[in-house]
Design a protein around this motif. Structure first.
Motif, PDB file in Angstrom:
ATOM      1  N   ASP A   1      88.895   8.926  82.988  1.00 48.85           N
ATOM      2  CA  ASP A   1      87.948   9.848  83.610  1.00 48.85           C
ATOM      3  C   ASP A   1      87.053  10.510  82.560  1.00 48.85           C
ATOM      4  O   ASP A   1      87.068  10.148  81.379  1.00 48.85           O
ATOM      5  CB  ASP A   1      88.696  10.862  84.488  1.00 48.85           C
TER       6      ASP A   1
ATOM      7  N   GLY B   1      82.177   9.123  90.969  1.00 42.43           N
ATOM      8  CA  GLY B   1      82.182   9.777  89.667  1.00 42.43           C
ATOM      9  C   GLY B   1      82.075  11.294  89.737  1.00 42.43           C
ATOM     10  O   GLY B   1      82.392  11.983  88.762  1.00 42.43           O
TER      11      GLY B   1
ATOM     12  N   GLN C   1      82.322  12.439  86.006  1.00 41.73           N
ATOM     13  CA  GLN C   1      81.527  11.347  85.433  1.00 41.73           C
ATOM     14  C   GLN C   1      80.157  11.178  86.080  1.00 41.73           C
ATOM     15  O   GLN C   1      79.376  10.328  85.655  1.00 41.73           O
ATOM     16  CB  GLN C   1      82.336  10.027  85.486  1.00 41.73           C
TER      17      GLN C   1
ATOM     18  N   CYS D   1      79.812   5.404  90.157  1.00 45.74           N
ATOM     19  CA  CYS D   1      80.001   4.795  88.841  1.00 45.74           C
ATOM     20  C   CYS D   1      80.617   3.420  89.083  1.00 45.74           C
ATOM     21  O   CYS D   1      81.196   3.157  90.132  1.00 45.74           O
ATOM     22  CB  CYS D   1      80.929   5.641  87.974  1.00 45.74           C
TER      23      CYS D   1
ATOM     24  N   VAL E   1      84.081   1.972  82.333  1.00 45.56           N
ATOM     25  CA  VAL E   1      83.221   2.662  83.295  1.00 45.56           C
ATOM     26  C   VAL E   1      81.758   2.489  82.884  1.00 45.56           C
ATOM     27  O   VAL E   1      81.398   2.728  81.723  1.00 45.56           O
ATOM     28  CB  VAL E   1      83.585   4.162  83.380  1.00 45.56           C
TER      29      VAL E   1
ATOM     30  N   HIS F   1      79.024   4.038  80.461  1.00 49.54           N
ATOM     31  CA  HIS F   1      79.012   5.488  80.682  1.00 49.54           C
ATOM     32  C   HIS F   1      79.370   6.194  79.381  1.00 49.54           C
ATOM     33  O   HIS F   1      80.062   5.632  78.535  1.00 49.54           O
ATOM     34  CB  HIS F   1      80.039   5.815  81.767  1.00 49.54           C
TER      35      HIS F   1
END
Ligand code: ADP
Ligand code: MN
Ligand code: MN
Ligand code: MN
Ligand code: MN
Length: 336
Positions: A11, A43, A48, A56, A79, A87
Protein backbone atom coordinates in the motif's frame (compact mmCIF):
# COMPACT_ATOMS: atom_id res chain seq x y z
CA UNK A 1 -10.72 -25.74 -12.95
CA UNK A 2 -11.66 -22.55 -11.13
CA UNK A 3 -8.48 -21.17 -9.64
CA UNK A 4 -8.02 -18.63 -6.83
CA UNK A 5 -5.41 -15.97 -7.51
CA UNK A 6 -4.45 -13.87 -4.51
CA UNK A 7 -3.17 -10.58 -5.94
CA UNK A 8 -0.79 -9.08 -3.34
CA UNK A 9 0.59 -5.55 -3.31
CA UNK A 10 2.16 -2.91 -1.07
CA UNK A 11 0.00 0.00 0.00
CA UNK A 12 0.94 3.67 0.05
CA UNK A 13 1.44 4.16 3.78
CA UNK A 14 4.54 6.04 4.90
CA UNK A 15 7.12 5.46 6.14
CA UNK A 16 6.32 1.72 6.20
CA UNK A 17 4.17 0.07 3.57
CA UNK A 18 1.85 -2.80 4.46
CA UNK A 19 0.65 -5.79 2.50
CA UNK A 20 -2.79 -5.78 0.90
CA UNK A 21 -4.43 -8.50 -1.18
CA UNK A 22 -7.64 -9.62 -2.79
CA UNK A 23 -8.82 -12.73 -4.58
CA UNK A 24 -9.59 -13.11 -8.26
CA UNK A 25 -11.21 -16.28 -9.61
CA UNK A 26 -10.23 -17.43 -13.08
CA UNK A 27 -11.37 -20.48 -15.03
CA UNK A 28 -7.97 -21.65 -16.10
CA UNK A 29 -4.40 -20.71 -15.18
CA UNK A 30 -1.15 -22.06 -16.61
CA UNK A 31 0.89 -21.23 -13.48
CA UNK A 32 3.06 -18.79 -15.47
CA UNK A 33 3.23 -15.15 -14.48
CA UNK A 34 3.12 -13.98 -18.13
CA UNK A 35 -0.35 -15.51 -18.48
CA UNK A 36 -1.79 -13.34 -15.70
CA UNK A 37 -3.83 -10.24 -16.47
CA UNK A 38 -3.43 -6.90 -14.81
CA UNK A 39 -6.17 -6.04 -12.33
CA UNK A 40 -7.23 -2.90 -10.49
CA UNK A 41 -8.10 -1.73 -6.99
CA UNK A 42 -9.39 1.28 -5.11
CA UNK A 43 -6.27 3.31 -4.44
CA UNK A 44 -8.23 5.82 -2.37
CA UNK A 45 -8.49 3.16 0.36
CA UNK A 46 -4.74 2.48 0.48
CA UNK A 47 -3.26 5.99 0.36
CA UNK A 48 -2.42 5.48 -3.31
CA UNK A 49 -4.95 7.69 -5.10
CA UNK A 50 -7.46 10.47 -4.49
CA UNK A 51 -11.13 9.42 -4.26
CA UNK A 52 -12.02 11.30 -7.43
CA UNK A 53 -9.83 9.09 -9.61
CA UNK A 54 -9.20 6.08 -7.47
CA UNK A 55 -8.20 3.28 -9.82
CA UNK A 56 -4.70 1.86 -9.51
CA UNK A 57 -3.42 -1.07 -11.52
CA UNK A 58 -1.99 -4.36 -10.25
CA UNK A 59 0.67 -5.82 -12.52
CA UNK A 60 1.59 -9.45 -11.66
CA UNK A 61 5.34 -9.96 -11.39
CA UNK A 62 5.90 -13.13 -9.33
CA UNK A 63 3.68 -16.15 -8.75
CA UNK A 64 3.90 -19.21 -6.51
CA UNK A 65 1.40 -21.92 -5.58
CA UNK A 66 -0.68 -20.96 -2.52
CA UNK A 67 0.00 -23.79 -0.07
CA UNK A 68 -2.99 -22.96 2.12
CA UNK A 69 -5.88 -22.85 -0.30
CA UNK A 70 -7.26 -25.38 -2.74
CA UNK A 71 -6.40 -24.71 -6.37
CA UNK A 72 -4.78 -21.38 -5.67
CA UNK A 73 -1.75 -19.14 -6.28
CA UNK A 74 -0.14 -16.15 -4.60
CA UNK A 75 0.53 -13.35 -7.07
CA UNK A 76 2.95 -10.60 -6.07
CA UNK A 77 2.15 -7.42 -7.97
CA UNK A 78 3.64 -4.03 -8.75
CA UNK A 79 1.30 -1.05 -8.44
CA UNK A 80 0.89 1.18 -11.49
CA UNK A 81 -1.00 4.44 -11.73
CA UNK A 82 -4.00 4.70 -14.05
CA UNK A 83 -1.66 5.94 -16.81
CA UNK A 84 0.28 2.65 -16.66
CA UNK A 85 3.43 4.19 -15.14
CA UNK A 86 4.89 2.81 -11.89
CA UNK A 87 3.14 4.33 -8.88
CA UNK A 88 5.37 6.34 -6.54
CA UNK A 89 4.84 3.64 -3.87
CA UNK A 90 6.29 1.00 -6.22
CA UNK A 91 9.78 0.33 -4.87
CA UNK A 92 10.32 -2.71 -7.10
CA UNK A 93 10.06 -0.53 -10.20
CA UNK A 94 12.86 1.70 -8.89
CA UNK A 95 15.41 -1.15 -9.08
CA UNK A 96 17.63 0.31 -11.77
CA UNK A 97 20.12 -2.54 -11.97
CA UNK A 98 18.68 -5.98 -11.16
CA UNK A 99 22.02 -7.73 -11.50
CA UNK A 100 21.43 -11.44 -10.88
CA UNK A 101 25.12 -11.90 -10.16
CA UNK A 102 24.21 -10.41 -6.76
CA UNK A 103 22.99 -13.02 -4.31
CA UNK A 104 21.09 -12.05 -1.16
CA UNK A 105 20.38 -13.88 2.05
CA UNK A 106 17.97 -11.83 4.17
CA UNK A 107 17.54 -12.68 7.85
CA UNK A 108 14.02 -11.53 8.61
CA UNK A 109 13.42 -11.01 12.32
CA UNK A 110 9.98 -10.28 13.78
CA UNK A 111 7.93 -10.49 16.95
CA UNK A 112 4.84 -12.65 17.38
CA UNK A 113 2.52 -10.15 18.99
CA UNK A 114 -0.63 -10.53 21.05
CA UNK A 115 -2.98 -7.84 19.70
CA UNK A 116 -5.15 -7.94 22.82
CA UNK A 117 -2.30 -7.04 25.19
CA UNK A 118 0.02 -5.32 22.67
CA UNK A 119 2.89 -7.45 23.92
CA UNK A 120 5.02 -10.23 22.46
CA UNK A 121 3.94 -13.83 23.01
CA UNK A 122 5.54 -14.99 26.23
CA UNK A 123 5.11 -11.67 28.03
CA UNK A 124 2.90 -11.80 31.14
CA UNK A 125 -0.14 -9.53 31.39
CA UNK A 126 1.69 -7.36 33.93
CA UNK A 127 5.42 -6.66 33.95
CA UNK A 128 8.07 -8.55 32.03
CA UNK A 129 9.35 -12.09 31.62
CA UNK A 130 12.85 -13.09 32.77
CA UNK A 131 15.61 -11.00 31.13
CA UNK A 132 17.12 -11.89 27.76
CA UNK A 133 19.46 -14.85 27.73
CA UNK A 134 17.52 -18.09 27.57
CA UNK A 135 15.28 -17.32 24.58
CA UNK A 136 17.71 -17.41 21.61
CA UNK A 137 17.43 -20.80 19.85
CA UNK A 138 15.55 -22.10 22.86
CA UNK A 139 13.38 -25.15 23.26
CA UNK A 140 10.67 -25.70 25.86
CA UNK A 141 7.49 -23.93 26.89
CA UNK A 142 9.32 -21.77 29.42
CA UNK A 143 11.32 -19.94 26.73
CA UNK A 144 9.98 -20.64 23.23
CA UNK A 145 6.66 -19.02 22.40
CA UNK A 146 4.58 -19.56 19.28
CA UNK A 147 6.51 -22.37 17.65
CA UNK A 148 3.36 -23.83 16.04
CA UNK A 149 2.99 -20.62 14.03
CA UNK A 150 6.67 -20.57 13.06
CA UNK A 151 6.60 -24.22 11.94
CA UNK A 152 3.42 -23.76 9.94
CA UNK A 153 5.02 -20.76 8.25
CA UNK A 154 8.17 -22.71 7.41
CA UNK A 155 6.14 -25.50 5.79
CA UNK A 156 4.01 -23.01 3.88
CA UNK A 157 7.09 -21.21 2.51
CA UNK A 158 8.70 -24.48 1.43
CA UNK A 159 5.50 -25.70 -0.21
CA UNK A 160 5.21 -22.40 -2.06
CA UNK A 161 8.73 -22.94 -3.38
CA UNK A 162 10.35 -20.05 -1.52
CA UNK A 163 14.05 -20.45 -0.77
CA UNK A 164 13.87 -20.49 3.02
CA UNK A 165 17.26 -21.46 4.39
CA UNK A 166 16.44 -21.72 8.06
CA UNK A 167 14.54 -20.45 11.08
CA UNK A 168 15.47 -19.75 14.70
CA UNK A 169 14.07 -18.37 17.91
CA UNK A 170 15.66 -14.96 18.55
CA UNK A 171 17.14 -13.14 21.54
CA UNK A 172 13.94 -11.54 22.86
CA UNK A 173 10.96 -13.52 24.11
CA UNK A 174 8.44 -14.02 21.31
CA UNK A 175 11.00 -12.98 18.67
CA UNK A 176 11.83 -15.25 15.72
CA UNK A 177 13.75 -15.21 12.43
CA UNK A 178 13.59 -16.82 9.03
CA UNK A 179 16.26 -16.61 6.34
CA UNK A 180 15.57 -16.49 2.60
CA UNK A 181 18.18 -16.67 -0.15
CA UNK A 182 17.63 -15.42 -3.71
CA UNK A 183 19.53 -14.10 -6.72
CA UNK A 184 18.86 -10.55 -7.89
CA UNK A 185 17.10 -7.67 -6.14
CA UNK A 186 13.64 -8.28 -7.55
CA UNK A 187 13.61 -12.00 -6.81
CA UNK A 188 14.97 -11.43 -3.29
CA UNK A 189 12.31 -8.81 -2.59
CA UNK A 190 9.50 -10.89 -4.10
CA UNK A 191 10.41 -13.88 -1.94
CA UNK A 192 10.64 -11.90 1.29
CA UNK A 193 7.34 -10.11 0.69
CA UNK A 194 5.48 -13.33 -0.11
CA UNK A 195 7.00 -14.97 2.99
CA UNK A 196 5.86 -11.99 5.07
CA UNK A 197 2.39 -12.34 3.56
CA UNK A 198 2.18 -16.02 4.50
CA UNK A 199 3.29 -15.25 8.06
CA UNK A 200 0.67 -12.53 8.47
CA UNK A 201 -2.06 -14.83 7.18
CA UNK A 202 -1.04 -17.79 9.34
CA UNK A 203 -0.99 -15.48 12.35
CA UNK A 204 -4.66 -14.69 11.74
CA UNK A 205 -5.57 -18.32 12.50
CA UNK A 206 -4.00 -18.02 15.93
CA UNK A 207 -5.15 -14.48 16.67
CA UNK A 208 -1.48 -13.46 16.65
CA UNK A 209 -0.21 -10.37 14.85
CA UNK A 210 3.25 -9.95 13.35
CA UNK A 211 5.11 -6.93 14.65
CA UNK A 212 7.65 -5.83 12.05
CA UNK A 213 8.74 -2.70 13.92
CA UNK A 214 12.48 -2.59 14.56
CA UNK A 215 12.21 -1.69 18.25
CA UNK A 216 8.73 -2.59 19.43
CA UNK A 217 9.68 -2.69 23.12
CA UNK A 218 11.35 0.72 23.10
CA UNK A 219 14.63 1.49 24.83
CA UNK A 220 14.42 -1.31 27.36
CA UNK A 221 16.89 -4.16 27.57
CA UNK A 222 15.24 -6.11 24.74
CA UNK A 223 16.74 -6.63 21.29
CA UNK A 224 15.22 -4.92 18.30
CA UNK A 225 14.48 -6.67 15.01
CA UNK A 226 16.74 -6.53 11.98
CA UNK A 227 16.76 -7.83 8.47
CA UNK A 228 20.48 -8.44 8.07
CA UNK A 229 21.36 -8.40 4.37
CA UNK A 230 23.98 -10.99 3.45
CA UNK A 231 25.21 -10.36 -0.07
CA UNK A 232 27.79 -11.42 -2.60
CA UNK A 233 28.72 -11.03 -6.23
CA UNK A 234 31.29 -12.93 -8.28
CA UNK A 235 33.98 -10.48 -7.11
CA UNK A 236 33.31 -11.31 -3.46
CA UNK A 237 32.72 -15.00 -4.01
CA UNK A 238 36.03 -15.43 -5.82
CA UNK A 239 38.06 -12.61 -4.24
CA UNK A 240 40.90 -14.49 -2.58
CA UNK A 241 41.80 -11.06 -1.26
CA UNK A 242 41.40 -9.18 1.99
CA UNK A 243 41.95 -5.93 0.06
CA UNK A 244 38.91 -6.58 -2.14
CA UNK A 245 36.73 -7.22 0.92
CA UNK A 246 37.95 -3.99 2.49
CA UNK A 247 37.44 -1.97 -0.71
CA UNK A 248 33.86 -3.18 -0.97
CA UNK A 249 33.22 -2.38 2.70
CA UNK A 250 34.73 1.09 2.14
CA UNK A 251 32.35 1.69 -0.79
CA UNK A 252 29.55 1.86 1.80
CA UNK A 253 31.20 4.66 3.81
CA UNK A 254 30.19 7.57 1.53
CA UNK A 255 26.77 5.94 0.99
CA UNK A 256 25.70 5.84 4.64
CA UNK A 257 22.88 8.37 4.28
CA UNK A 258 21.59 6.79 1.06
CA UNK A 259 21.59 3.34 2.66
CA UNK A 260 20.03 4.39 5.96
CA UNK A 261 17.26 6.14 4.02
CA UNK A 262 15.98 2.75 2.83
CA UNK A 263 17.08 0.52 5.72
CA UNK A 264 13.74 0.88 7.48
CA UNK A 265 11.79 3.37 9.59
CA UNK A 266 12.84 4.32 13.12
CA UNK A 267 16.25 2.69 12.72
CA UNK A 268 17.74 5.31 15.05
CA UNK A 269 15.82 3.55 17.82
CA UNK A 270 17.49 0.24 16.95
CA UNK A 271 21.00 1.20 15.81
CA UNK A 272 22.13 2.42 19.19
CA UNK A 273 25.46 0.62 19.53
CA UNK A 274 23.84 -1.80 21.98
CA UNK A 275 22.06 -5.14 21.42
CA UNK A 276 24.39 -6.35 18.64
CA UNK A 277 24.15 -3.15 16.58
CA UNK A 278 26.42 -0.31 15.53
CA UNK A 279 25.40 3.29 16.17
CA UNK A 280 23.46 4.87 13.33
CA UNK A 281 26.00 7.72 13.48
CA UNK A 282 29.02 5.48 12.84
CA UNK A 283 30.20 3.32 9.99
CA UNK A 284 32.39 0.32 10.76
CA UNK A 285 33.23 -3.15 9.56
CA UNK A 286 35.11 -6.05 11.02
CA UNK A 287 35.64 -9.79 10.98
CA UNK A 288 33.01 -11.59 13.04
CA UNK A 289 31.99 -8.24 14.56
CA UNK A 290 28.30 -8.23 15.44
CA UNK A 291 28.70 -4.69 16.75
CA UNK A 292 29.79 -3.39 13.33
CA UNK A 293 27.70 -1.89 10.52
CA UNK A 294 29.03 -4.56 8.16
CA UNK A 295 30.27 -7.90 9.42
CA UNK A 296 32.86 -9.88 7.49
CA UNK A 297 31.80 -13.45 8.28
CA UNK A 298 34.49 -15.79 9.52
CA UNK A 299 33.39 -17.97 6.62
CA UNK A 300 35.04 -15.53 4.18
CA UNK A 301 38.30 -15.39 6.10
CA UNK A 302 38.34 -19.18 6.38
CA UNK A 303 37.84 -19.42 2.61
CA UNK A 304 40.94 -17.36 1.87
CA UNK A 305 38.96 -14.08 1.81
CA UNK A 306 36.21 -15.27 -0.54
CA UNK A 307 32.48 -15.37 0.16
CA UNK A 308 29.97 -12.74 1.23
CA UNK A 309 29.37 -9.75 3.50
CA UNK A 310 26.63 -9.03 6.02
CA UNK A 311 25.17 -5.53 6.21
CA UNK A 312 23.62 -5.59 9.69
CA UNK A 313 21.88 -2.22 9.44
CA UNK A 314 18.67 -2.98 7.48
CA UNK A 315 15.78 -3.42 9.90
CA UNK A 316 12.86 -5.81 10.05
CA UNK A 317 10.44 -3.35 8.45
CA UNK A 318 12.68 -2.34 5.55
CA UNK A 319 11.59 -2.92 1.96
CA UNK A 320 13.89 -5.68 0.65
CA UNK A 321 13.55 -4.36 -2.93
CA UNK A 322 15.12 -1.06 -1.90
CA UNK A 323 17.74 -2.63 0.38
CA UNK A 324 18.95 -4.97 -2.34
CA UNK A 325 18.96 -2.20 -4.93
CA UNK A 326 21.09 0.17 -2.87
CA UNK A 327 23.55 -2.64 -2.09
CA UNK A 328 24.03 -3.46 -5.78
CA UNK A 329 24.46 0.22 -6.59
CA UNK A 330 26.93 0.82 -3.78
CA UNK A 331 29.11 -2.24 -4.36
CA UNK A 332 29.51 -1.15 -7.98
CA UNK A 333 31.18 2.06 -6.81
CA UNK A 334 33.95 0.13 -5.02
CA UNK A 335 37.48 1.10 -6.02
CA UNK A 336 38.93 -2.31 -6.76
P1 ADP B 1 23.79 -15.14 11.27
O1 ADP B 1 24.99 -15.87 11.79
O2 ADP B 1 24.11 -13.72 10.95
O3 ADP B 1 22.60 -15.30 12.14
P2 ADP B 1 22.27 -16.73 9.30
O4 ADP B 1 22.71 -18.14 9.23
O5 ADP B 1 21.00 -16.42 9.99
O6 ADP B 1 23.50 -15.84 9.86
O7 ADP B 1 22.11 -16.15 7.83
C1 ADP B 1 23.16 -16.12 6.94
C2 ADP B 1 22.61 -16.09 5.54
O8 ADP B 1 23.67 -15.76 4.65
C3 ADP B 1 22.11 -17.42 5.02
O9 ADP B 1 20.73 -17.58 5.20
C4 ADP B 1 22.41 -17.37 3.53
O10 ADP B 1 21.23 -17.15 2.78
C5 ADP B 1 23.28 -16.15 3.37
N1 ADP B 1 24.44 -16.44 2.53
C6 ADP B 1 25.34 -17.44 2.65
N2 ADP B 1 26.23 -17.40 1.65
C7 ADP B 1 25.90 -16.34 0.87
C8 ADP B 1 26.43 -15.77 -0.32
N3 ADP B 1 27.51 -16.27 -0.91
N4 ADP B 1 25.81 -14.69 -0.84
C9 ADP B 1 24.74 -14.16 -0.24
N5 ADP B 1 24.18 -14.65 0.88
C10 ADP B 1 24.75 -15.73 1.43
MN1 MN C 1 -16.17 -2.91 -4.23
MN1 MN D 1 20.53 -15.17 11.62
MN1 MN E 1 19.06 -12.81 13.99
MN1 MN F 1 22.96 -11.98 10.86
Amino acid sequence: MATKLEYIWLDGYKPTQSLRSKTKIVKEFSGKVEDLDNWSFDGSSTEQAPGGSSDCILKPVFVVPDPQRKSAYLVMCEVLSADGKPHESNGRATIADDDNDFWFGFEQEYFLWDPSTSKPLGFPAAGYPAPQGPYYCSVGAKNAFGREIVEEHLDACLEAGLNVEGINAEVAAGQWEFQIFAKGAKEAGDQIWVARYLLERIGEKYGVAINWHCKPLGQLDWNGSGMHANFSNTTLRTANSKAIFEAICESFRPAVAECIAVYGADNDQRLTGKHETASIHDFSYGVSDRGASIRIPLYAVDHNWSGYLEDRRPNSAADPYKVAAVIIKTVKTAKL
